[in-house]
Design a protein around this motif. Structure first.
Motif, PDB file in Angstrom:
ATOM      1  N   ARG A  29       0.835  -1.215   0.000  1.00  0.00           N
ATOM      2  CA  ARG A  29       0.000   0.000   0.000  1.00  0.00           C
ATOM      3  C   ARG A  29       0.863   1.255   0.000  1.00  0.00           C
ATOM      4  NH1 ARG A  29      -3.233  -1.583   5.189  1.00  0.00           N
ATOM      5  NH2 ARG A  29      -1.072  -2.052   5.630  1.00  0.00           N
ATOM      6  N   ARG A  32       2.275   1.709  -3.565  1.00  0.00           N
ATOM      7  CA  ARG A  32       1.261   2.227  -4.492  1.00  0.00           C
ATOM      8  C   ARG A  32       0.971   3.692  -4.222  1.00  0.00           C
ATOM      9  NH1 ARG A  32      -1.014  -3.003  -3.427  1.00  0.00           N
ATOM     10  NH2 ARG A  32      -2.562  -2.083  -2.032  1.00  0.00           N
ATOM     11  N   GLU A  36       1.452   6.948  -6.772  1.00  0.00           N
ATOM     12  CA  GLU A  36       0.348   7.869  -7.055  1.00  0.00           C
ATOM     13  C   GLU A  36       0.707   9.296  -6.630  1.00  0.00           C
ATOM     14  OE1 GLU A  36      -2.700   5.671  -5.061  1.00  0.00           O
ATOM     15  OE2 GLU A  36      -3.055   4.404  -6.815  1.00  0.00           O
ATOM     16  N   LEU A  53       8.389  -0.827  -9.470  1.00  0.00           N
ATOM     17  CA  LEU A  53       7.098  -1.446  -9.166  1.00  0.00           C
ATOM     18  C   LEU A  53       6.687  -2.473 -10.217  1.00  0.00           C
ATOM     19  CD1 LEU A  53       5.016   1.556  -7.806  1.00  0.00           C
ATOM     20  CD2 LEU A  53       6.501  -0.030  -6.573  1.00  0.00           C
ATOM     21  N   ARG A  60      -1.159  -6.197  -7.939  1.00  0.00           N
ATOM     22  CA  ARG A  60      -1.834  -4.890  -7.873  1.00  0.00           C
ATOM     23  C   ARG A  60      -0.809  -3.751  -7.884  1.00  0.00           C
ATOM     24  NH1 ARG A  60      -5.929  -3.099  -3.103  1.00  0.00           N
ATOM     25  NH2 ARG A  60      -6.301  -1.010  -3.863  1.00  0.00           N
ATOM     26  N   THR A  61       0.313  -3.963  -7.210  1.00  0.00           N
ATOM     27  CA  THR A  61       1.371  -2.957  -7.197  1.00  0.00           C
ATOM     28  C   THR A  61       1.989  -2.825  -8.583  1.00  0.00           C
ATOM     29  OG1 THR A  61       1.816  -3.370  -4.865  1.00  0.00           O
ATOM     30  CG2 THR A  61       3.570  -2.292  -6.123  1.00  0.00           C
ATOM     31  N   THR A  64      -0.474  -0.838 -10.652  1.00  0.00           N
ATOM     32  CA  THR A  64      -0.451   0.582 -10.282  1.00  0.00           C
ATOM     33  C   THR A  64       0.764   1.267 -10.887  1.00  0.00           C
ATOM     34  OG1 THR A  64      -1.647   0.203  -8.213  1.00  0.00           O
ATOM     35  CG2 THR A  64      -0.318   2.221  -8.344  1.00  0.00           C
TER      36      THR A  64
END
Length: 87
Positions: A29, A32, A36, A53, A60-61, A64
């Protein structure tokens, strides 16, 4: 301050070190959110750092990272971290 001169500023070097640390944090988290944040700040100088990444163990990472890179650069090299780094 122009990106070309950023490394002459000690505070900018500290920001860079912090960004790199966040992008490699054990918590997916955090990674990510760091990506962002880079996108929100519109700092293309960190594109090579975000490429880490693309090789993350968390799908998911990886996604992202790819999404952030594509939106920031308007390019799409898929999950090929090497191609992104050469860009």
């Amino acid at each position: 301050m122009a990106d070309g001169i950023i490394w002459q500023d000690p505070e900018a070097k500290s920001v860079s070190a912090t960004v790199k640390k966040l992008l490699t944090d054990p918590d997916a988290r955090v990674k990510r959110a760091a990506a962002e944040g880079i996108e929100a700040a519109k700092r293309e100088i960190f594109v090579p750092d975000v490429t880490v990444l693309l090789e993350d163990e968390d799908p998911r990472t990886r996604k992202t990272g790819l999404d952030v890179l594509k939106r920031m650069t308007k390019k799409d090299f898929g999950f090929d971290a090497g191609a992104w780094r050469r860009w």
